[in-house]
Motif scaffolding. Structure first.
Motif: not given
Length: 214
Positions: A44-63
């Motif tokens: 999901c996201w909130f407002r129009q200024t680049g604020n996302f919630a991401v389910d990483a699902a075990g993936e590397a942050l750098i990717e």
């Protein structure tokens, strides 16, 4: 890794013209994750200024960060949900600056996006024309943005500094790349993802443009 909150640098807060559509970014990001064989998803996201919630699902942050940057053309910081909630609580408990005439102190947080040496001591607090800054550590700064009020105690919107100026003030003082948000924005994205993350995932899977707020 769990749920991460992703905040982009200078998304819709400094540049003239229309803000980017978060619904389009979310769909492009989820398509890109899937094409790369990653299980990560924008929830999901909130407002129009680049604020996302991401389910990483075990993936590397750098990717995840690399794909965010590739789609949006800007840099991002990723913060785990419990850490952000802890910082929000701390910001609410911190004492605001002294009252100033025709001024509203708007609480927020600034985050350093690039690599830093966390072994260094947190810098001292400072003040600029735009606000008061209280570092928590070398990566996070509590902020009270100085928003001017009219004689009727309403916001003077034409003179209100954008949060991008707060990020710029942090860069000038501490070096590096920063991004900042009001507490209302941070709490908004946290509230959205806390409500029902499973339902958000299903909605994004069925129709990505419907999983955020325009």
């Amino acid at each position: 890794m769990g749920i991460l909150l992703a905040f982009g640098v200078h998304v819709g807060d400094m540049a003239p013209g229309p803000r980017p559509k978060m619904s389009e970014w979310a769909q492009q990001l989820n398509d890109r994750f899937a094409s790369a064989g990653l299980r990560a998803r924008v929830l999901c996201w909130f407002r129009q200024t680049g604020n996302f919630a991401v389910d990483a699902a075990g993936e590397a942050l750098i990717e995840i960060r690399e794909h965010l940057a590739a789609v949006t053309g800007t840099s991002w910081i990723l913060i785990c949900l419990p850490q952000l909630e802890q910082q929000i609580t701390g910001a609410h408990l911190a004492s605001p600056p002294p009252v100033e005439p025709q001024t509203r102190w708007t609480r927020g947080l600034a985050f350093r996006v690039d690599h830093i040496d966390l072994t260094l001591a947190a810098p001292a607090s400072w003040m600029t024309y735009h606000g008061v800054f209280e570092p928590v550590n070398n990566q996070i700064v509590r902020v009270w943005k100085r928003d001017p009020l009219t004689e009727r105690d309403t916001l003077e919107r034409s003179r209100r500094p954008p949060w991008g100026t707060i990020s710029r003030d942090c860069s000038k003082r501490l070096g590096g790349m920063w991004t900042s948000r009001s507490l209302s924005t941070l709490e908004g994205v946290v509230t959205r993802v806390r409500k029902n993350p499973e339902d958000l995932t299903l909605r994004c899977t069925a129709s990505p443009p419907g999983c955020g707020s325009e």
